[in-house]
Write an enzyme that holds these catalytic residues in place. Structure first.
Site, short mmCIF file in Angstrom:
data_model
loop_
_atom_site.label_atom_id
_atom_site.label_comp_id
_atom_site.label_asym_id
_atom_site.label_seq_id
_atom_site.Cartn_x
_atom_site.Cartn_y
_atom_site.Cartn_z
N HIS A 1 -52.66 58.10 -43.40
CA HIS A 1 -51.65 57.05 -43.51
C HIS A 1 -50.97 57.16 -44.87
CE1 HIS A 1 -54.14 54.90 -40.28
NE2 HIS A 1 -53.08 55.46 -39.73
N GLU B 1 -51.83 55.11 -48.08
CA GLU B 1 -53.24 55.01 -48.46
C GLU B 1 -53.57 56.12 -49.47
OE1 GLU B 1 -55.42 54.89 -44.74
OE2 GLU B 1 -54.47 53.01 -44.15
N HIS C 1 -59.83 56.42 -45.59
CA HIS C 1 -58.68 55.52 -45.45
C HIS C 1 -58.83 54.41 -46.49
CE1 HIS C 1 -56.94 56.71 -41.41
NE2 HIS C 1 -58.06 57.41 -41.41
N GLU D 1 -63.34 53.23 -45.10
CA GLU D 1 -62.22 52.42 -45.64
C GLU D 1 -62.56 52.11 -47.09
OE1 GLU D 1 -59.47 51.67 -44.06
OE2 GLU D 1 -59.91 51.94 -41.92
ZN LIG Z 1 -55.62 54.37 -42.70
#
Ligand SMILES: [Zn+2]
Length: 540
Positions: free
Chosen positions: A102, A105, A238, A311
């Site tokens: 992404h 990120e 992420h 994450e």
């Molecule tokens: Zn992500």
């Protein structure tokens, strides 16, 4: 490894270097994308390239740079291999690390770069790092979405909050695909992505329609060697939330039919062990929210890779990445969690005490393609119902089950007459012998290794002693029949049995497992299934 493969690898790297040098950017902006002053410690793609070159130059024996392909706008998808004898493809467990699916990120790229820095920089001084680099092959894809990351930096006041790639969508001015919804396992199945090109979670027009995910797929597929996937574990970084996530994302069910019980327990155990090291929260991906078409589901669902998503960092008030002083502490706290997973890639099931059963010379739960060959000699005589891998649908005949209908583990088995239906007799094995042969299995020296498998053999009352299920171990010094079930003139229903066969006479040899079923002589109703084919570890 042979000299030939070394040459091949050098040729490959040479072409990869050409890609890196060419790097034709189609950014189309007069202003160079860069971070605001508060985030100056983050890396643009150009800064990443410089840093990677410096690390590779300082550690040429253990770091090689390459690219897995190009982004939509032509940026190289920069990658590194880290291992001892890095130019050779050694038979070592492999690990995949990636970041920046992404565009907004950026911290996830800093994490992949930090991983390369400590693996390369601490080699030779840190005992754990040295052991893991010596005994694993570690692949790092630093940024899966460099176009999105560059575009994210082109906002008037800092970041654009751009998540997707920069691929146009035909018939609309809306740009971009959410790369982490574009993978081809249960793509778009379950409300965990959007079909609208303007949405942030647009899944793309078909699985792998984005060049970035297609490149990652092709790279992972290329690590299937001798029929077996070499990558055992993976982490995709992420932001945000400080979570350790495991598959599946597409369903809230903890263990759906496409995950075995052993794998689910190992995911939980490894995920919790990582979380105890980085202080994050461990959970199944779907406990956060439903996603479909994400990378982790594909890596596990298709390749049986123990794939985690991490994450990073706490969410900031602005929703942007934290200022650059957070990079050091946040990547540092993830170091031992990453090292733990790299270690576990040697035997993921050791996390649940199953290393003797599942981490011997061979383990196949038949859920993923692992290199079995049907009719290996071209001499099979069966005219229907040959061996195939898949879901064994239940069939009944004469009041008993002829195919069991459920697999001992997961959902797939090796079966004759796989395309079962209401009419058992239309789909069973017919006409003679069907054979399926394992890939070569190199048995280590040492006694106590067992060939174990689950098997079922069923037949109608019209069967004869010409019908059979037979399992043969073929070694370098001879062969041995490990199992033989023979037909008889009575109805025999399907049932799962367990075989355990001592392999001491074959220790230290390269073996293959040959499985044959026959409806020979008079035509009769015959069906056979196998699952969970293993060679256990030596006990001495
Ligand atoms: Zn992500």
């Amino acid at each position: 490894m042979s000299e030939d493969s070394g040459v091949m690898q050098r040729v490959l790297l040479a072409s990869v270097l050409a890609v890196l040098v060419a790097a034709p950017f189609g950014v189309g902006s007069a202003r160079a994308a860069d971070f605001p002053a508060s985030h100056a410690g983050y890396h643009t793609d150009a800064e990443l390239a410089v840093e990677l070159d410096a690390i590779a130059a300082a550690h040429p024996d253990i770091v090689q740079l390459f690219a897995i392909g190009k982004s939509y706008q032509g940026r190289p998808l920069r990658a590194a291999k880290v291992s001892d004898n890095v130019a050779e493809d050694e038979p070592e467990p492999e690990v995949l690390i990636d970041g920046l699916h992404h565009g907004n990120e950026h911290l996830s790229l800093e994490m992949t770069l930090a991983a390369l820095r400590f693996l390369a920089g601490d080699y030779g001084s840190d005992a754990t790092v040295t052991r893991l680099v010596d005994t694993r092959e570690i692949w790092i894809v630093f940024a899966v979405n460099p176009d999105g990351a560059a575009y994210d930096l082109l906002g008037q006041k800092g970041f654009r909050d751009w998540r997707k790639n920069r691929q146009p969508n035909s018939g609309t001015t809306a740009v971009g695909t959410d790369l982490n919804r574009n993978y081809g396992y249960r793509w778009g199945c379950c409300g965990g992505s959007s079909g609208s090109p303007s949405a942030r979670t647009y899944r793309g027009r078909r699985p792998f329609s984005a060049p970035e995910t297609a490149a990652l797929r092709d790279f992972v597929d290329s690590r299937v060697i001798g029929g077996r996937q070499q990558i055992r574990a993976a982490i995709s970084y992420h932001t945000f939330g400080r979570q350790v996530l495991w598959p599946y994302g597409y369903t809230r069910t903890d263990r759906p039919a496409d995950m075995t019980a052993d794998d689910q327990r190992a995911f939980v155990a490894i995920g919790r062990a990582m979380a105890s090291r980085n202080g994050y929260r461990p959970m199944q991906s779907s406990d956060l929210y439903i996603t479909d078409g994400d990378e982790g589901d594909w890596l596990y669902g298709t390749h049986r890779i123990f794939a985690f998503t991490i994450e990073l960092a706490a969410r900031t008030a602005s929703g942007d990445d934290p200022p650059d002083e957070a990079i050091g502490p946040e990547t540092k706290r993830n170091r031992t969690a990453l090292l733990h997973l790299i270690d576990r890639a040697g035997c993921p099931w050791a996390a649940i005490g199953r290393e003797i059963a599942n981490c011997g010379a061979f383990y196949d739960d038949l859920e993923a393609r692992t290199g079995w060959t049907v009719d290996p000699d071209g001499s099979d005589t069966a005219t229907a119902g040959r061996w195939a891998r898949g879901d064994a649908a239940q069939t009944r005949y004469g009041g008993v089950g002829i195919q069991p209908g459920t697999a001992p583990s997961g959902r797939r088995v090796l079966a004759t007459g796989l395309a079962a239906g209401a009419t058992a007799r239309s789909y069973d094995l017919d006409g003679g012998v069907t054979t399926v042969l394992s890939p070569p299995i190199d048995l280590p020296a040492g006694t106590g290794q067992l060939l174990t498998l689950r098997w079922s053999f069923a037949h109608g009352a019209d069967a004869t002693a010409d019908d059979y299920l037979r399992v043969t171990v073929e070694g370098e010094t001879g062969s041995a029949v490990a199992l033989e079930a023979v037909g008889a003139a009575s109805l025999r229903g399907a049932a799962w049995h367990t075989l355990g066969f001592a392999l001491d006479e074959f220790a230290g040899q390269r073996i293959r497992i040959r499985i044959q079923a026959a409806d020979a002589g008079r035509r009769s109703l015959v069906e056979a299934q196998l699952d969970d084919i293993r060679v256990t570890r030596p006990t001495s």
